[in-house]
Design a protein around this motif. Structure first.
Motif, PDB file in Angstrom:
ATOM      1  N   ALA A  94     -57.890  13.405 -88.122  1.00 32.03           N
ATOM      2  CA  ALA A  94     -57.337  14.506 -88.924  1.00 32.03           C
ATOM      3  C   ALA A  94     -57.083  15.779 -88.114  1.00 32.03           C
ATOM      4  N   THR A  95     -57.412  15.784 -86.834  1.00 32.66           N
ATOM      5  CA  THR A  95     -57.213  16.971 -86.005  1.00 32.66           C
ATOM      6  C   THR A  95     -55.726  17.250 -85.844  1.00 32.66           C
ATOM      7  N   ARG A  96     -55.346  18.520 -86.068  1.00 30.95           N
ATOM      8  CA  ARG A  96     -53.933  18.889 -85.957  1.00 30.95           C
ATOM      9  C   ARG A  96     -53.823  20.282 -85.354  1.00 30.95           C
ATOM     10  N   LEU A  97     -52.996  20.409 -84.322  1.00 31.66           N
ATOM     11  CA  LEU A  97     -52.663  21.694 -83.723  1.00 31.66           C
ATOM     12  C   LEU A  97     -51.386  22.173 -84.404  1.00 31.66           C
ATOM     13  N   GLN A  98     -51.451  23.328 -85.068  1.00 26.98           N
ATOM     14  CA  GLN A  98     -50.314  23.862 -85.815  1.00 26.98           C
ATOM     15  C   GLN A  98     -49.893  25.206 -85.231  1.00 26.98           C
ATOM     16  N   ALA A  99     -48.617  25.358 -84.937  1.00 25.16           N
ATOM     17  CA  ALA A  99     -48.116  26.629 -84.419  1.00 25.16           C
ATOM     18  C   ALA A  99     -46.604  26.669 -84.558  1.00 25.16           C
ATOM     19  N   GLY A 100     -46.050  27.853 -84.613  1.00 22.97           N
ATOM     20  CA  GLY A 100     -44.604  27.988 -84.632  1.00 22.97           C
ATOM     21  C   GLY A 100     -44.006  27.449 -83.342  1.00 22.97           C
ATOM     22  N   GLU A 101     -44.673  27.737 -82.242  1.00 22.01           N
ATOM     23  CA  GLU A 101     -44.203  27.296 -80.922  1.00 22.01           C
ATOM     24  C   GLU A 101     -45.377  26.748 -80.123  1.00 22.01           C
ATOM     25  N   LEU A 109     -53.035  17.337 -71.966  1.00 23.42           N
ATOM     26  CA  LEU A 109     -53.321  17.130 -73.380  1.00 23.42           C
ATOM     27  C   LEU A 109     -53.714  15.668 -73.496  1.00 23.42           C
ATOM     28  N   THR A 110     -54.908  15.377 -74.032  1.00 27.25           N
ATOM     29  CA  THR A 110     -55.401  14.010 -74.015  1.00 27.25           C
ATOM     30  C   THR A 110     -56.300  13.727 -75.206  1.00 27.25           C
ATOM     31  N   LEU A 111     -56.872  12.530 -75.212  1.00 29.47           N
ATOM     32  CA  LEU A 111     -57.805  12.064 -76.235  1.00 29.47           C
ATOM     33  C   LEU A 111     -59.113  11.638 -75.568  1.00 29.47           C
ATOM     34  N   PRO A 112     -60.189  11.471 -76.357  1.00 35.65           N
ATOM     35  CA  PRO A 112     -61.421  10.911 -75.796  1.00 35.65           C
ATOM     36  C   PRO A 112     -61.201   9.449 -75.386  1.00 35.65           C
ATOM     37  N   PRO A 113     -62.189   8.834 -74.745  1.00 33.50           N
ATOM     38  CA  PRO A 113     -62.051   7.425 -74.339  1.00 33.50           C
ATOM     39  C   PRO A 113     -61.792   6.491 -75.522  1.00 33.50           C
ATOM     40  N   ARG A 123     -56.109  10.782 -82.404  1.00 35.69           N
ATOM     41  CA  ARG A 123     -54.677  10.857 -82.142  1.00 35.69           C
ATOM     42  C   ARG A 123     -54.321  12.279 -81.744  1.00 35.69           C
ATOM     43  N   ILE A 124     -53.161  12.428 -81.114  1.00 37.14           N
ATOM     44  CA  ILE A 124     -52.612  13.748 -80.835  1.00 37.14           C
ATOM     45  C   ILE A 124     -51.610  14.026 -81.941  1.00 37.14           C
ATOM     46  N   TRP A 125     -51.879  15.097 -82.701  1.00 36.83           N
ATOM     47  CA  TRP A 125     -51.019  15.479 -83.820  1.00 36.83           C
ATOM     48  C   TRP A 125     -50.692  16.955 -83.655  1.00 36.83           C
ATOM     49  N   ILE A 126     -49.427  17.247 -83.400  1.00 33.01           N
ATOM     50  CA  ILE A 126     -48.959  18.615 -83.220  1.00 33.01           C
ATOM     51  C   ILE A 126     -47.882  18.877 -84.255  1.00 33.01           C
ATOM     52  N   ALA A 127     -48.049  19.933 -85.039  1.00 28.72           N
ATOM     53  CA  ALA A 127     -47.053  20.343 -86.031  1.00 28.72           C
ATOM     54  C   ALA A 127     -46.503  21.697 -85.596  1.00 28.72           C
ATOM     55  N   ARG A 144     -56.613   5.145 -74.269  1.00 32.22           N
ATOM     56  CA  ARG A 144     -57.348   6.051 -75.161  1.00 32.22           C
ATOM     57  C   ARG A 144     -57.233   5.627 -76.634  1.00 32.22           C
ATOM     58  N   GLY A 145     -56.700   4.439 -76.886  1.00 28.54           N
ATOM     59  CA  GLY A 145     -56.592   3.921 -78.247  1.00 28.54           C
ATOM     60  C   GLY A 145     -57.708   2.938 -78.517  1.00 28.54           C
ATOM     61  N   TYR A 146     -57.378   1.870 -79.242  1.00 29.41           N
ATOM     62  CA  TYR A 146     -58.386   0.846 -79.524  1.00 29.41           C
ATOM     63  C   TYR A 146     -58.793   0.121 -78.253  1.00 29.41           C
ATOM     64  N   LEU A 147     -60.072  -0.204 -78.173  1.00 26.97           N
ATOM     65  CA  LEU A 147     -60.579  -1.025 -77.079  1.00 26.97           C
ATOM     66  C   LEU A 147     -59.964  -2.413 -77.140  1.00 26.97           C
ATOM     67  N   SER A 148     -59.972  -3.093 -76.044  1.00 29.18           N
ATOM     68  CA  SER A 148     -59.486  -4.461 -75.994  1.00 29.18           C
ATOM     69  C   SER A 148     -60.229  -5.304 -77.026  1.00 29.18           C
ATOM     70  N   GLY A 149     -59.484  -6.079 -77.787  1.00 23.32           N
ATOM     71  CA  GLY A 149     -60.086  -6.928 -78.812  1.00 23.32           C
ATOM     72  C   GLY A 149     -60.429  -6.203 -80.088  1.00 23.32           C
TER      73      GLY A 149
END
Length: 178
Positions: A94-101, A109-113, A123-127, A144-149
């Motif tokens: 649910a994390t979201r970075l919101q800005a006009g610019e 810009l990254t995600l945890p392991p 996820r990276i969510w920018i509005a 940085r997504g689902y682990l193998s399997g």
């Protein structure tokens, strides 16, 4: 007997002086810089910012390449966000970075392991209205997504083939073009 009434002493101040004082005390519109002087990691620690917790319509900037930030929730709608250096890690679905610019000038810009079904997904969510990813910047979500399997596309048997989010299984059968 002449009785005098004591009146509180008042000083008249012009409207211009009052407006100047108010304007001098306002911080809205000033850029809020990441200092890392709080816990040095969490976005929501007000002590990490030059002007306290970032507020709606405020311009926000990270300028030091050594800084590490962890954003784990939704930001107010900022005027702008600029990453000039450092690493911003976004955690939680649910994390979201919101800005006009939003400008990623340098830095990462990254995600945890990677995670599995029992762990929190990310996820990276920018509005924003305007987004700029400069040549010196990186958005890196490799591995940085689902682990193998793991994940909704993982195989269900050892002969299930490739799947989204998981490694394809090796089958025991053979195929023929005939």
């Amino acid at each position: 007997m002449n009785k005098q009434t004591k009146r509180p002493m008042t000083r008249r101040v012009g409207l211009g002086a009052v407006l100047l004082t108010l304007m001098a005390n306002m911080t809205l519109g000033a850029t809020n810089f990441w200092t890392g002087l709080g816990d040095g990691l969490h976005w929501d620690d007000a002590a990490n910012w030059s002007l306290g917790q970032p507020a709606a319509q405020q311009d926000v900037a990270v300028t030091n390449a050594a800084h590490q930030l962890l954003l784990a929730g939704e930001t107010p709608v900022l005027g702008s966000f600029t990453l000039y250096g450092g690493t911003l890690t976004m955690t939680n679905w649910a994390t979201r970075l919101q800005a006009g610019e939003v400008t990623i000038q340098q830095g990462f810009l990254t995600l945890p392991p990677a995670f599995n079904e029992s762990q929190m997904s990310n996820r990276i969510w920018i509005a924003c209205a305007d987004f700029t990813l400069a040549a010196g910047a990186t958005i890196d979500v490799d591995a940085r997504g689902y682990l193998s399997g793991s994940g909704p596309g993982k195989g269900v048997t050892t002969a299930s083939g490739a799947g989204y989010g998981g490694v394809g299984a090796t089958g025991g059968g053979s195929w023929s073009d005939a």
